[in-house]
Design an enzyme around this catalytic site. Structure first.
Site, short mmCIF file in Angstrom:
data_model
loop_
_atom_site.label_atom_id
_atom_site.label_comp_id
_atom_site.label_asym_id
_atom_site.label_seq_id
_atom_site.Cartn_x
_atom_site.Cartn_y
_atom_site.Cartn_z
N LYS A 137 -12.56 -2.99 -4.81
CA LYS A 137 -13.37 -1.77 -4.75
C LYS A 137 -12.63 -0.58 -5.33
CE LYS A 137 -13.97 -2.23 -0.24
NZ LYS A 137 -14.41 -1.94 1.15
N LYS B 34 -7.22 -9.59 -8.26
CA LYS B 34 -8.36 -9.75 -7.37
C LYS B 34 -9.40 -8.66 -7.63
CE LYS B 34 -9.38 -10.44 -2.45
NZ LYS B 34 -8.80 -10.43 -1.08
N LYS C 210 0.82 -1.21 0.00
CA LYS C 210 0.00 0.00 0.00
C LYS C 210 0.86 1.27 0.00
CE LYS C 210 -4.27 -1.79 2.01
NZ LYS C 210 -5.31 -1.60 3.04
#
Length: 337
Positions: free
Chosen positions: A200, A197, A114
């Protein structure tokens, strides 16, 4: 306490999608049928490791809670609450952070993913996220946690932290939480890239099926899902590098509570032009009722808030005495065993 105490949660960021349903919510509903005490929270404290618009965060929190209920989580059987409404999560995080080694946090791959090249500019919250996750679990002495592949490392850290606390204070105070292995379809991939994957945060809305999508949108997205020109294989071993084909078959299997082998027995050898309409019909039949129930819940925010307030009170009734015992173990003034 019952045989199992289950704790899990989702962040109120963007819309929930098919991957969240098949990878978590569908299984959470099954879990509440078992001999287990289930606590499902909206983890809003985790959401603010990156900047959030305050009004949007509050609305997203309600939307996630509505999705839980719409998917089948029963507030009368499971405790549904908002993480930030139980201050003991943050209190325990600080206590646990004093006995969490920096070296272990440095090995957390999700922070590296991240933060990327901007690790030096990343906030402490993003770095310490796994300690808060450990606190989320341990503040209820949860015995089992449903986790996906991306969270297994964090659960292992939670077990390490619990063991450290127990060793330091010479007491088996915290149970070492175990992972719950979930069923078929736990890793749902993007409709545009079968090697990534479903997310969102993906820039393309065509990559996922959202809880808020209506029947026409669901059908359109499946129709446009990336595939290849070959017919579907007759056997799982023949998927090879056909990631998109495997993904669509796996989605059908998970939605219909079938094995991949069973789906291939029915559709193997057929063209995608025949299979996609069947998948679209199945997805609509499963997700459209959730969409309708979510809209119904969000039209009565007062009732939804009452459910969350009641859930928060129930969660605090469990967490507060455990936090008191933690403080007592550590020797803080005013806290007795």
């Amino acid at each position: 306490m019952t045989t199992k105490r289950i704790l899990s949660g989702m962040q109120p960021t963007n819309n929930l999608h098919l991957g969240n349903y098949l990878g978590a919510l569908k299984n959470w509903v099954k879990i509440q049928e078992e001999d287990a005490e289930c606590l499902y929270c909206v983890v809003d404290l985790h959401a603010v490791t990156v900047p959030q618009d305050p009004a949007k965060l509050k609305q997203s929190t309600r939307e996630i809670a509505a999705a839980y209920i719409a998917a089948g989580i029963d507030p009368k059987r499971s405790t549904i609450f908002v993480q930030s409404s139980v201050p003991e999560h943050s209190q325990l995080m600080w206590a646990l952070s004093t006995m969490t080694q920096v070296g272990k946090l440095n090995r957390m791959t999700q922070f590296k993913d991240k933060a990327g090249k901007n690790a030096e500019k990343a906030g402490l919250g993003l770095y310490a996220y796994p300690v808060l996750m450990a606190a989320d679990i341990l503040i209820y002495k949860a015995t089992h946690v449903p986790v996906g592949d991306d969270q297994r490392q964090h659960l292992e850290l939670a077990r390490d932290i619990a063991a450290t606390f127990n060793h330091r204070f010479e007491d088996d105070f915290f149970p070492l939480p175990e992972s719950l292995i979930l069923g078929e379809g736990t890793r749902v991939m993007s409709l545009r890239d079968g090697t990534s994957k479903m997310s969102k945060s993906d820039a393309s809305d065509l990559s996922r099926i959202n809880f808020t999508d209506d029947a026409d949108t669901i059908a359109k997205k499946i129709r446009k899902a990336k595939t290849d020109p070959d017919p579907l294989p007759n056997d799982e071993k023949d998927f090879g590098d056909r990631a998109e084909a495997r993904n669509l078959i796996s989605i059908y299997a998970a939605l219909n509570d079938q094995s991949v082998a069973d789906v291939l027995e029915e559709y193997g050898g057929q063209e995608f032009s025949k299979f996609k309409p069947a998948l679209a019909d199945l997805a609509v039949s499963k997700l459209d009722p959730i969409n309708s129930r979510m809209n119904e819940l969000l039209s009565d925010v007062g009732e939804l808030d009452r459910i969350l307030e009641a859930g928060g009170a129930k969660a605090r009734s469990i967490a507060s005495p455990i936090m008191n015992d933690v403080y007592a173990q550590m020797g803080f003034w005013g806290h007795a065993k």
